[in-house]
Motif scaffolding. Structure first.
Motif, PDB file in Angstrom:
ATOM      1  N   ALA A 170       0.823  -1.215   0.000  1.00  0.00           N
ATOM      2  CA  ALA A 170       0.000   0.000   0.000  1.00  0.00           C
ATOM      3  C   ALA A 170       0.852   1.258   0.000  1.00  0.00           C
ATOM      4  O   ALA A 170       0.417   2.313  -0.495  1.00  0.00           O
ATOM      5  CB  ALA A 170      -0.929   0.001   1.216  1.00  0.00           C
ATOM      6  N   TYR A 171       2.067   1.181   0.523  1.00  0.00           N
ATOM      7  CA  TYR A 171       2.936   2.356   0.595  1.00  0.00           C
ATOM      8  C   TYR A 171       3.852   2.498  -0.619  1.00  0.00           C
ATOM      9  O   TYR A 171       4.562   3.508  -0.748  1.00  0.00           O
ATOM     10  CB  TYR A 171       3.785   2.309   1.870  1.00  0.00           C
ATOM     11  CG  TYR A 171       3.060   2.815   3.092  1.00  0.00           C
ATOM     12  CD1 TYR A 171       3.060   4.175   3.407  1.00  0.00           C
ATOM     13  CD2 TYR A 171       2.354   1.954   3.902  1.00  0.00           C
ATOM     14  CE1 TYR A 171       2.379   4.656   4.514  1.00  0.00           C
ATOM     15  CE2 TYR A 171       1.664   2.415   5.018  1.00  0.00           C
ATOM     16  CZ  TYR A 171       1.685   3.769   5.318  1.00  0.00           C
ATOM     17  OH  TYR A 171       0.996   4.238   6.418  1.00  0.00           O
ATOM     18  N   GLU A 172       3.849   1.507  -1.510  1.00  0.00           N
ATOM     19  CA  GLU A 172       4.713   1.597  -2.678  1.00  0.00           C
ATOM     20  C   GLU A 172       4.335   2.749  -3.597  1.00  0.00           C
ATOM     21  O   GLU A 172       5.186   3.305  -4.299  1.00  0.00           O
ATOM     22  CB  GLU A 172       4.674   0.274  -3.449  1.00  0.00           C
ATOM     23  CG  GLU A 172       5.337  -0.880  -2.704  1.00  0.00           C
ATOM     24  CD  GLU A 172       5.277  -2.184  -3.460  1.00  0.00           C
ATOM     25  OE1 GLU A 172       4.672  -2.193  -4.569  1.00  0.00           O
ATOM     26  OE2 GLU A 172       5.806  -3.194  -2.959  1.00  0.00           O
ATOM     27  N   ALA A 173       3.033   3.114  -3.589  1.00  0.00           N
ATOM     28  CA  ALA A 173       2.578   4.231  -4.423  1.00  0.00           C
ATOM     29  C   ALA A 173       2.692   5.574  -3.692  1.00  0.00           C
ATOM     30  O   ALA A 173       2.307   6.611  -4.232  1.00  0.00           O
ATOM     31  CB  ALA A 173       1.131   4.007  -4.854  1.00  0.00           C
ATOM     32  N   LEU A 363      -6.087   2.682   0.232  1.00  0.00           N
ATOM     33  CA  LEU A 363      -6.659   3.986   0.557  1.00  0.00           C
ATOM     34  C   LEU A 363      -6.095   4.563   1.854  1.00  0.00           C
ATOM     35  O   LEU A 363      -6.178   5.767   2.093  1.00  0.00           O
ATOM     36  CB  LEU A 363      -8.184   3.867   0.704  1.00  0.00           C
ATOM     37  CG  LEU A 363      -8.979   3.324  -0.480  1.00  0.00           C
ATOM     38  CD1 LEU A 363     -10.443   3.183  -0.095  1.00  0.00           C
ATOM     39  CD2 LEU A 363      -8.827   4.231  -1.697  1.00  0.00           C
ATOM     40  N   ILE A 364      -5.522   3.701   2.697  1.00  0.00           N
ATOM     41  CA  ILE A 364      -5.183   4.105   4.060  1.00  0.00           C
ATOM     42  C   ILE A 364      -3.992   5.059   4.171  1.00  0.00           C
ATOM     43  O   ILE A 364      -4.069   6.047   4.918  1.00  0.00           O
ATOM     44  CB  ILE A 364      -4.974   2.852   4.928  1.00  0.00           C
ATOM     45  CG1 ILE A 364      -6.320   2.143   5.117  1.00  0.00           C
ATOM     46  CG2 ILE A 364      -4.361   3.205   6.284  1.00  0.00           C
ATOM     47  CD1 ILE A 364      -6.238   0.833   5.880  1.00  0.00           C
ATOM     48  N   PRO A 365      -2.857   4.829   3.465  1.00  0.00           N
ATOM     49  CA  PRO A 365      -1.712   5.730   3.658  1.00  0.00           C
ATOM     50  C   PRO A 365      -2.038   7.202   3.450  1.00  0.00           C
ATOM     51  O   PRO A 365      -1.752   8.040   4.319  1.00  0.00           O
ATOM     52  CB  PRO A 365      -0.699   5.225   2.623  1.00  0.00           C
ATOM     53  CG  PRO A 365      -1.020   3.779   2.472  1.00  0.00           C
ATOM     54  CD  PRO A 365      -2.511   3.706   2.566  1.00  0.00           C
ATOM     55  N   ALA A 366      -2.637   7.545   2.309  1.00  0.00           N
ATOM     56  CA  ALA A 366      -2.960   8.939   2.028  1.00  0.00           C
ATOM     57  C   ALA A 366      -4.052   9.452   2.956  1.00  0.00           C
ATOM     58  O   ALA A 366      -4.010  10.613   3.410  1.00  0.00           O
ATOM     59  CB  ALA A 366      -3.402   9.094   0.570  1.00  0.00           C
ATOM     60  N   LEU A 367      -5.023   8.596   3.266  1.00  0.00           N
ATOM     61  CA  LEU A 367      -6.123   9.005   4.135  1.00  0.00           C
ATOM     62  C   LEU A 367      -5.623   9.290   5.551  1.00  0.00           C
ATOM     63  O   LEU A 367      -6.040  10.264   6.187  1.00  0.00           O
ATOM     64  CB  LEU A 367      -7.187   7.905   4.159  1.00  0.00           C
ATOM     65  CG  LEU A 367      -8.577   8.280   4.671  1.00  0.00           C
ATOM     66  CD1 LEU A 367      -9.165   9.409   3.846  1.00  0.00           C
ATOM     67  CD2 LEU A 367      -9.496   7.060   4.631  1.00  0.00           C
ATOM     68  N   ALA A 368      -4.722   8.459   6.041  1.00  0.00           N
ATOM     69  CA  ALA A 368      -4.148   8.677   7.376  1.00  0.00           C
ATOM     70  C   ALA A 368      -3.340   9.967   7.414  1.00  0.00           C
ATOM     71  O   ALA A 368      -3.399  10.733   8.390  1.00  0.00           O
ATOM     72  CB  ALA A 368      -3.272   7.491   7.762  1.00  0.00           C
ATOM     73  N   ALA A 369      -2.599  10.225   6.334  1.00  0.00           N
ATOM     74  CA  ALA A 369      -1.785  11.443   6.279  1.00  0.00           C
ATOM     75  C   ALA A 369      -2.645  12.694   6.229  1.00  0.00           C
ATOM     76  O   ALA A 369      -2.342  13.709   6.869  1.00  0.00           O
ATOM     77  CB  ALA A 369      -0.865  11.390   5.065  1.00  0.00           C
ATOM     78  N   SER A 370      -3.751  12.658   5.494  1.00  0.00           N
ATOM     79  CA  SER A 370      -4.601  13.840   5.334  1.00  0.00           C
ATOM     80  C   SER A 370      -5.491  14.105   6.538  1.00  0.00           C
ATOM     81  O   SER A 370      -5.855  15.251   6.813  1.00  0.00           O
ATOM     82  CB  SER A 370      -5.460  13.703   4.076  1.00  0.00           C
ATOM     83  OG  SER A 370      -6.340  12.592   4.197  1.00  0.00           O
ATOM     84  N   THR A 371      -5.852  13.061   7.277  1.00  0.00           N
ATOM     85  CA  THR A 371      -6.759  13.223   8.418  1.00  0.00           C
ATOM     86  C   THR A 371      -6.037  13.260   9.762  1.00  0.00           C
ATOM     87  O   THR A 371      -6.625  13.633  10.777  1.00  0.00           O
ATOM     88  CB  THR A 371      -7.782  12.069   8.464  1.00  0.00           C
ATOM     89  OG1 THR A 371      -7.087  10.819   8.589  1.00  0.00           O
ATOM     90  CG2 THR A 371      -8.634  12.060   7.201  1.00  0.00           C
TER      91      THR A 371
END
Length: 441
Positions: A170-173, A363-371
């Motif tokens: 999930a973090y490769e992108a 969906l989680i990496p970007a969502l965690a970073a933004s929230t």
């Protein structure tokens, strides 16, 4: 028909099939097959052979072969004797039986047994124990189901390894984001799963009136020794567990050994079950006619029909629409609850490891970073949420529990209680638990 409308129509059809089965007494799977045929062929334009191809062969074969083998143990009294031994071992604290069953399932799963293996081994014994200890069978089923899943979440167990790999992918992108340490993350998921399971089991143990008198009126006599056929049957049961456990354990110890990796990939609980069933027949441990007659064909038809309709839902893109909707429409404070509930809902349509987590984890990496939410907690919410509905009678866990019931009327009753009591309780309680975990951590 648009994608969103089609997905909604399929969800409605699933609900209608359940209601029709409940109201008419006709096998729900038959209604599901009809809906799969009509929607798949006449709405989506699929070929009839494609719809027929959605029949879940692997799941059905496992239920058939495993139930056939354990029917020998049920017929000749081996399961009853084993349950009496465990009941006698817990004679000083019979009220803790659900937690003892949970612990056994966790240990077996951590040792490397797959979810199918643990449930296949534990379900028949558990239901007999429930009968003898005056314990609610739903509680026993919930206990072993939760234990098999919780143990599987251990970092080196079968499910844990998969989730670790998906989290890393999930973090490769997102090269700009600091990735989670997947082993540490999975250990936390394991701990959360154990805590949640204990809470869930406690709710069923202490809130159901049928569990308030576990062990009362039961004479805890030391069981008589196994007779010859029972000793032979028990030996076969142990050998089957050894065969199913040995190679996963060896693979975790020597992951680079190509021979062990190859042999592990060839071990299948269904095929192994057939081998041991034939051995039991050759040893004349029970009459063949009675063993085959006890195979839960009604349950197999129900699970197969539901599997066909669920496969149509996956083909229609229902899963992708759900995951996309979460990422763009859910407010930050509600994200943990959304991931938990949607994960549980998606599990009705597909596999947790094959579809749900691969769809939601990215969906989680970007969502965690933004929230500002904790990514590890969101991964945990997704896993626990999707597993919270695994007790459904349409899932492998629920179906194996139902197939272990000796009487048809008990299966019907258990179906309703799994569907309308166990699943809602587990899903709602899990959503609350995930919200608390994400908020605190």
């Amino acid at each position: 028909m648009t994608g969103g409308t089609l997905s909604l129509a399929i969800v409605i059809c699933i609900a209608v099939a359940i209601i029709l089965g409940y109201k008419t007494g006709i096998n729900t799977g038959l209604f599901c097959m009809i809906f799969a045929y009509v929607i798949g062929c006449f709405v989506m334009g699929l070929k009839p052979s494609q719809v027929i191809g959605f029949w879940p062969v692997n799941t059905m074969f496992v239920i058939l072969s495993v139930s056939l083998f354990y029917n020998f143990a049920a017929i000749n009294g081996t399961l009853e004797k084993l349950s009496s031994l465990l009941l006698y071992a817990c004679r000083k604290f019979p009220g803790m039986l659900p937690f003892a069953l949970f612990a056994v399932a966790v240990i077996l799963s951590i040792m490397g047994a797959t979810f199918f293996t643990v449930m296949a081994f534990m379900a028949p014994i558990t239901l007999v124990i429930c009968e003898e200890a005056h314990m609610d069978k739903l509680t026993g089923g919930v206990a072993i189901n939760a234990g098999a899943l919780a143990g599987g979440n251990f970092p080196t167990s079968n499910l844990g390894v998969i989730f670790r790999g998906l989290a890393d992918s999930a973090y490769e992108a997102h090269k700009d984001l600091q990735p989670v340490e997947s082993f540490s993350m999975e250990m936390k998921i394991f701990v959360y799963a154990v805590i949640f399971s204990l809470i869930l089991i406690a709710v069923f143990r202490f809130c159901l009136p049928s569990n308030w008198h576990i062990g009362k009126g039961v004479t805890f006599k030391k069981p008589e020794p196994f007779d010859k056929k029972q000793r032979q049957t028990f030996t076969l049961m142990i050998l089957m567990m050894v065969v199913l456990l040995a190679f996963p354990i060896l693979k975790s110890i020597m992951p680079s050994n190509k021979t062990i990796v190859m042999l592990n990939s060839k071990i299948d609980v269904g095929l192994v079950g057939i081998i041991f069933a034939v051995i039991a027949l050759l040893m004349k441990l029970a009459p063949q006619k009675e063993a085959i007659a006890r195979i839960p064909w009604n349950t197999i038809i129900m699970i197969a029909g539901a599997g066909m309709l669920i496969a149509v839902a996956v083909k229609a893109g229902t899963i992708n629409e759900l995951s996309s909707w979460i990422g763009s429409n859910v407010a930050a404070p509600l994200v943990p609850i959304a991931f938990s509930i949607v994960g549980a809902f998606m599990s009705f349509f597909s596999s947790t490891t094959g579809v749900v987590t691969p769809a939601l984890f990215p969906l989680i990496p970007a969502l965690a970073a933004s929230t500002g939410l904790n990514a590890e907690a969101l991964f945990a919410a997704t896993v626990l949420g999707s597993q919270s509905s695994a007790i459904s009678p349409f899932s492998s866990g629920g179906s194996l529990i139902m197939s272990s019931c000796g009487k048809e009327d008990e299966r019907v009753s258990l179906f309703n209680r799994l569907m309308f009591l166990a699943v809602p309780t587990s899903v709602i309680l899990c959503a609350c638990f995930n919200y608390l975990v994400t908020t605190v951590f």
